[in-house]
Design an enzyme around this catalytic site. Structure first.
Site, short mmCIF file in Angstrom:
data_model
loop_
_atom_site.label_atom_id
_atom_site.label_comp_id
_atom_site.label_asym_id
_atom_site.label_seq_id
_atom_site.Cartn_x
_atom_site.Cartn_y
_atom_site.Cartn_z
CE LYS A 9 -3.82 -2.42 2.32
NZ LYS A 9 -4.69 -2.46 3.53
CE1 TYR A 49 -9.59 -2.53 0.37
CE2 TYR A 49 -8.99 -0.54 -0.83
CZ TYR A 49 -8.65 -1.60 0.00
OH TYR A 49 -7.35 -1.72 0.45
NE ARG A 86 -6.16 -12.56 4.87
CZ ARG A 86 -6.93 -11.47 4.97
NH1 ARG A 86 -6.80 -10.47 4.10
NH2 ARG A 86 -7.83 -11.35 5.93
CB THR A 92 -7.52 -6.46 9.69
OG1 THR A 92 -8.05 -7.58 8.99
CG2 THR A 92 -7.91 -5.18 8.98
NE ARG A 103 -2.11 -6.04 7.04
CZ ARG A 103 -3.24 -6.57 6.58
NH1 ARG A 103 -3.87 -7.50 7.30
NH2 ARG A 103 -3.74 -6.19 5.42
CB VAL A 110 -6.63 -0.85 11.93
CG1 VAL A 110 -7.54 0.37 12.11
CG2 VAL A 110 -7.33 -1.91 11.09
CG ASN A 113 -3.54 -2.63 7.01
OD1 ASN A 113 -3.42 -2.07 5.91
ND2 ASN A 113 -4.55 -3.39 7.30
CG HIS A 116 -4.93 -6.25 -0.55
ND1 HIS A 116 -6.17 -6.29 0.05
CD2 HIS A 116 -4.94 -7.16 -1.55
CE1 HIS A 116 -6.91 -7.20 -0.60
NE2 HIS A 116 -6.19 -7.73 -1.57
CD GLU A 127 -8.64 -9.12 -3.68
OE1 GLU A 127 -7.50 -9.58 -3.43
OE2 GLU A 127 -9.47 -8.85 -2.80
P1 GTP Z 1 -6.59 -6.25 3.25
O1 GTP Z 1 -5.60 -7.33 3.05
O2 GTP Z 1 -6.02 -4.87 3.06
O3 GTP Z 1 -7.88 -6.46 2.48
O4 GTP Z 1 -6.96 -6.26 4.80
P2 GTP Z 1 -7.88 -7.32 5.56
O5 GTP Z 1 -8.44 -8.34 4.62
O6 GTP Z 1 -7.08 -7.81 6.72
O7 GTP Z 1 -9.05 -6.38 6.10
P3 GTP Z 1 -10.41 -5.92 5.36
O8 GTP Z 1 -10.49 -6.50 3.98
O9 GTP Z 1 -11.53 -6.15 6.31
O10 GTP Z 1 -10.17 -4.34 5.26
C1 GTP Z 1 -9.47 -3.79 4.18
C2 GTP Z 1 -8.64 -2.64 4.69
O11 GTP Z 1 -9.48 -1.62 5.19
C3 GTP Z 1 -7.71 -2.98 5.86
O12 GTP Z 1 -6.51 -3.58 5.47
C4 GTP Z 1 -7.48 -1.61 6.45
O13 GTP Z 1 -6.52 -0.88 5.69
C5 GTP Z 1 -8.84 -0.96 6.27
N1 GTP Z 1 -9.64 -1.16 7.48
C6 GTP Z 1 -10.23 -2.30 7.91
N2 GTP Z 1 -10.88 -2.11 9.06
C7 GTP Z 1 -10.70 -0.81 9.38
C8 GTP Z 1 -11.14 0.01 10.44
O14 GTP Z 1 -11.83 -0.43 11.37
N3 GTP Z 1 -10.77 1.33 10.41
C9 GTP Z 1 -10.03 1.85 9.40
N4 GTP Z 1 -9.69 3.14 9.42
N5 GTP Z 1 -9.57 1.09 8.37
C10 GTP Z 1 -9.91 -0.21 8.36
MG MG Z 2 -9.40 -7.84 2.84
#
Ligand code: GTP
Ligand code: MG
Length: 150
Positions: A9, A49, A86, A92, A103, A110, A113, A116, A127
């Site tokens: 990112k 997203y 992962r 996350t 991470r 969060v 992070n 992705h 994706e």
């Molecule tokens: P990715 O690998 O980036 O998809 O992360 P993930 O699969 O562990 O989490 P998810 O798909 O639920 O969320 C995608 C992204 O949104 C996260 O990696 C964070 O950058 C952001 N995000 C998720 N939850 C929160 C939150 O509660 N607050 C904020 N500000 N950002 C969040």
């Molecule tokens: Mg995700």
């Protein structure tokens, strides 16, 4: 052979973590089959997203974070790469991520992070086709394969 989509990112790029991240997946034994540095478009991020569109952080995530600078998009291949990647990313939220994970080692917030990773084989397929054209994926013969797999 399984593939996953990973993206460093904008915070990971700004903080010069691209090399470190690639290094971890290379050393693990996974095979890099596609990579590009890009500024993700609004359209691409909306699609990427789509599942998060109703979350309160969605606009900040898309515009002020993921759309704010360069992203290094990659496709990695290998046995169980979706699940293993992962694990290597961590949770996350960096506060839940063990040291030794990306991470866990490189973040505290969060919403910053670093990387992705696709969360399932289905998301990975979706994706990869969203971020890459088929001709951007390189099928190459991996001469280390016999030392990585039985
Ligand atoms: P990715 O690998 O980036 O998809 O992360 P993930 O699969 O562990 O989490 P998810 O798909 O639920 O969320 C995608 C992204 O949104 C996260 O990696 C964070 O950058 C952001 N995000 C998720 N939850 C929160 C939150 O509660 N607050 C904020 N500000 N950002 C969040
Ligand atoms: Mg995700």
């Amino acid at each position: 052979n399984e593939r996953t989509f990973l993206a460093v990112k904008p915070d990971g790029c700004q903080r010069r973590l691209v090399g470190e991240i690639i290094r971890r997946f290379e050393r693990k034994g996974f095979r890099l089959v596609a990579m590009k540095l890009m500024q993700a478009s609004e359209t691409l991020l909306k699609d990427h997203y789509i599942a998060l569109r109703d979350r309160p952080f969605y606009n900040r995530l898309k515009d002020l974070y993921m759309g704010s600078g360069p992203v290094v998009a990659m496709v990695w291949q290998g046995l169980d790469v979706v699940k293993t990647a992962r694990l290597m990313l961590g949770e996350t939220n960096p506060v839940d991520s063990l040291p030794g994970t990306i991470r866990g080692d490189f973040g505290v917030d969060v919403s910053r992070n670093v990387i992705h990773g696709s969360d399932s084989r289905e998301s990975a397929q979706r994706e990869i086709s969203l971020w890459f054209r088929p001709d951007e994926i390189v099928c190459w013969q991996d001469h280390a394969e016999r030392w990585i797999y039985e």
